[in-house]
Design an enzyme around this catalytic site. Sequence first.
Site, PDB file in Angstrom:
ATOM      1  N   GLU A  43       0.816  -1.227   0.000  1.00  0.00           N
ATOM      2  CA  GLU A  43       0.000   0.000   0.000  1.00  0.00           C
ATOM      3  C   GLU A  43       0.844   1.269   0.000  1.00  0.00           C
ATOM      4  OE1 GLU A  43      -3.038   1.461  -0.402  1.00  0.00           O
ATOM      5  OE2 GLU A  43      -3.526  -0.519  -1.153  1.00  0.00           O
ATOM      6  N   HIS A  45       3.731   1.738  -1.545  1.00  0.00           N
ATOM      7  CA  HIS A  45       4.088   2.001  -2.946  1.00  0.00           C
ATOM      8  C   HIS A  45       2.872   2.490  -3.718  1.00  0.00           C
ATOM      9  CE1 HIS A  45       7.121  -1.344  -2.089  1.00  0.00           C
ATOM     10  NE2 HIS A  45       7.880  -0.309  -2.401  1.00  0.00           N
ATOM     11  N   ARG A 199       9.612  -6.051   3.278  1.00  0.00           N
ATOM     12  CA  ARG A 199      10.245  -7.058   4.141  1.00  0.00           C
ATOM     13  C   ARG A 199       9.270  -7.648   5.157  1.00  0.00           C
ATOM     14  NH1 ARG A 199      14.938  -3.492   3.390  1.00  0.00           N
ATOM     15  NH2 ARG A 199      16.626  -4.765   2.531  1.00  0.00           N
TER      16      ARG A 199
END
Length: 290
Positions: A43, A45, A199
Site C-alpha cells: 500500500e 508504494h 520485508r
Amino acid sequence: MGGHDPKDRMKLLRTREALLAWRAGLPAGTSVAFVPTMGYLHEGHLSLLREGRRRAGATGQLVLSIFVNPTQFGPGEDLDRYPRDEAGDLAKAASCGVDVAFCPTDGAALYPNGTRTWVEVEGLDRHLCGASRPGHFRGVCTVVAKLWGLVQPSVGLFGEKDYQQLAILRRMHADLNLVGELLGQPIVREPDGLAMSSRNTNLKGTARQEALAISRYLAAVRERFAAGERDSAALLADPSQALAPGRVDYASLVDADELQPVASVAGPVLVAVAAFFGGVRLIDNTLLRP
Ligand code: PAF
C-alpha cells in the site's frame, strides 16, 4: 494493444535502450511522474503511484521501476531473500494507472560492463542506517541517479519511511541539478501500526506481532515529547527494553535536516529506529516539532 484491461495499456520495458527510446518519443513538455521501487509492492508504494498518477494528470505519463538493486545490499544482507512477485506487482501497477513499468531482467541492464561511477552524498550517511550498512546509500544514490537520467521525470516520489534515504536523495537531486521535483510522501501503516514494508512478508511466526513494538515505542517517545520532555536520552529512554525481544540496531534522535545526533530538542528532529525481528531488519521513524 488497446483493450479494456489496464494491463493491456501499460508498457513493460526491460532494457535501458527501450526506456530511452520511449522517453525520446514523448512530446516535449509531457508531464512524467516516476516511482522507483524494488518491487513486492504494498500500500505504501501504491499510495506513491496514486499520487504520481494525480500529478502526471490525464495527459501525463506515470512510470514505475522495479529493480532489486544489488549495489545497495552489503555482504550477508538479504539480497537473495528480498521478496519478488513481478506478476502481482504488474497487476497492482496497472490498477494504479501506470503507463510504463520498467523492469530490467538483471543487474547488467543498469550496470552494463561493470560500473566505475558512483554517487555519494557526504556526511548525511554517517549515522542511522549509514552506520550499520556501509555503502548502502552509495548504491541507492547511484541507481536513483541512473534511473532519473533515463526517465527524466517532472516529479519523482519516495516514501518517508526511508527518511534518511529521502534526505540523502534530496541533497543529491539539488547538488547534481537533476531535472524535476523530488517529493516525499507520508508513511503508510497497517491497521495495527506496523509501517508497510516489502520485508514484512519475511516476518514469520511471532515476529510479525512482536514487530509492533517499534510503532508502540515511537508512540511512547511522542507521548514523552508531548508531555514536555526535551532531553534526547530521556525521550529515547530504554529502547532495548521497549523493543524486546527485537534486537535494536539503533534508536536515535537526530536533527531533521542534517541527521546529526542532538542532545536535546530545539528544532525539528527525527526519531529513527532500526531493529531485527525474527532476523528481519525493519525501520520506522517519526518527526517531532517543538
Ligand atoms: O526505496 C527503495 O525501494 C530503493 O532504495 C530505491 C529508491 C528504489 C532504490 O533502489
